[in-house]
Enzyme design. Structure first.
Site: not given
Ligand code: AMP
Length: 398
Positions: A38, A200, A353, A376
């Site tokens: 950064r 999610k 990230g 974000g």
């Molecule tokens: P996000 O911040 O929404 O991009 O989510 C990233 C996180 O999603 C990472 O820390 C991953 O460990 C988690 N993740 C990815 N696949 C899965 C899964 N199948 N079940 C639970 N967590 C997950």
């Protein structure tokens, strides 16, 4: 949005540029900066102003000190690193407003660089406080916003300050982010493929709805795949599912069909009895997830399917891991995707990230056309939202 002014549109000769950057860098256990990307990212902006005959006063946030002076969140170590990278002295000031700042900037000469202390040591920063914005504005003549990663926040140093400084222009980081992204979304070389992963669906509903209208194909991976699979009737065991938005997931699937966008869900998954490095795991088709097991990565058949989907891609945008890549046993899918994206013949943009970490871990970051500095802010661009920090910059005169 109107075309904004960027730093090449103004002359900095003899002027003090007050530059908002994002120096929210990570530290290791010994207090050393573990990744200075950064800081490096802002060097073109700083050098441009200095080459133009200007002076540079830099301000940034670091962590979340909630309006208090927390020594572990001081920007002092960043001043040292910046000094090394620029190969010139950087004066650090232990506050970002007030007499100490005024005293130092009064003595500045063309070519000088000053870094102010963490903006968030003052409550007014995140509150976008008018008085605090006015005080900050006293540190320069021209405002330059180069903090893309903070551009989705309306804070004093990104939005409030623009009411007290003119002109307010974007730096090179801001310009690169916007132009790569704008080109990919508004005028892409097609097929344009979006790869969306992460935990999610709920955090990416807006992203998926917006992308459905813009891209040719959407690939879904990560935890969010199970909410989609469940919404169309699959049994997904103990996998991560957001029951409350099963209908929304179904609506997204319908919308992509209506928009003529092809959406690809995984066909197999790595399941385990628990989310743990020592868990027992196996690969199963998504139709055969046993009760009590959870899906933690995409499987090898899915990797093959996704590589076929990406084969003809001319532009790719990727956000979010394909599985729990922090644990080795569930990292194959994400790393395979990183290799596929890096070695495709497409223009590639990666943001967020985790995705950034994955691309660096496989050692192929140099093959990506553009890695966004924003998490974000990148997601908000994907959602089609206007970024307040960008919107507040001065419009170019028609
Ligand atoms: P996000 O911040 O929404 O991009 O989510 C990233 C996180 O999603 C990472 O820390 C991953 O460990 C988690 N993740 C990815 N696949 C899965 C899964 N199948 N079940 C639970 N967590 C997950």
């Amino acid at each position: 949005m109107n075309r904004k002014l960027f730093l090449e549109d103004v002359n900095f000769k003899g002027k003090k540029a007050l530059v908002r950057v994002d120096y929210n860098v990570p530290f290791d256990q010994l207090g050393n900066i573990s990744d200075d990307a950064r800081v490096r990212a802002t060097l073109p902006t700083i050098n441009h102003i200095l080459d133009d005959g200007g002076m540079v006063v830099i301000m940034s946030h670091m962590g979340r000190p909630d309006g208090m002076a927390v020594p572990s969140m001081s920007l002092a170590p960043v001043a040292k690193r910046l000094s090394r990278l620029l190969n010139k002295e950087v004066t650090f000031v232990e506050d970002c407003i007030g007499p100490k700042v005024q005293e130092v900037i009064k003595r500045m000469k063309p070519g000088d660089v000053v870094l102010l202390e963490n903006l968030r040591f003052h409550k007014g920063e995140t509150k976008n406080d008018e008085e605090f914005s006015k005080e900050l504005a006293k540190a320069g003549d021209i405002f330059v916003n180069d903090a893309f990663a903070t551009a989705h926040r309306s804070h004093a140093s990104t939005v409030g300050i623009t009411r007290h400084m003119s002109p307010s222009v974007g730096g090179y980081v801001m310009k690169n982010e916007i132009s790569y992204f704008g080109h990919a979304m508004e005028n892409p070389v097609r097929p344009l493929v979006a790869i969306i992963g992460g935990a999610k669906v709920s955090s990416k509903i807006g992203v998926l709805k917006n992308l459905s209208k813009k891209v040719d194909k959407i690939i879904i991976g990560g935890g969010m795949m199970f909410t989609f699979l469940k919404s169309i009737g699959f049994e997904v065991g103990k996998s991560l599912v957001e029951e409350e938005i099963l209908d929304t997931a179904m609506e997204i699937l319908k919308q992509t069909r209506k928009d003529g966008t092809k959406l690809y869900l995984p066909v197999d998954t790595v399941v385990a009895d628990r989310m743990d490095p020592k868990a027992v795991s196996m690969i199963v088709p998504v139709q055969e997830i046993p009760p009590g097991w959870m899906g933690l990565d995409i499987g090898p058949a899915t990797t093959t399917l996704f590589s076929e989907v990406l084969r003809d891609a001319k532009s790719i945008i990727w956000n979010g891991p394909m599985g729990v890549f922090e644990i080795d046993a569930f990292s194959r899918g994400t790393f395979a995707m990183a290799h596929m994206v890096a070695n495709s013949y497409a223009m590639t943009i990666v943001g967020g990230g985790d995705t950034d970490v994955a691309i660096h871990r496989v050692g192929e970051s140099y093959k990506i056309s553009y890695i966004s500095t924003g998490g974000g802010a990148f997601l908000e661009l994907l959602e089609g939202k206007e970024l307040p920090g960008l919107a507040a910059l001065t419009d170019m005169k028609p």
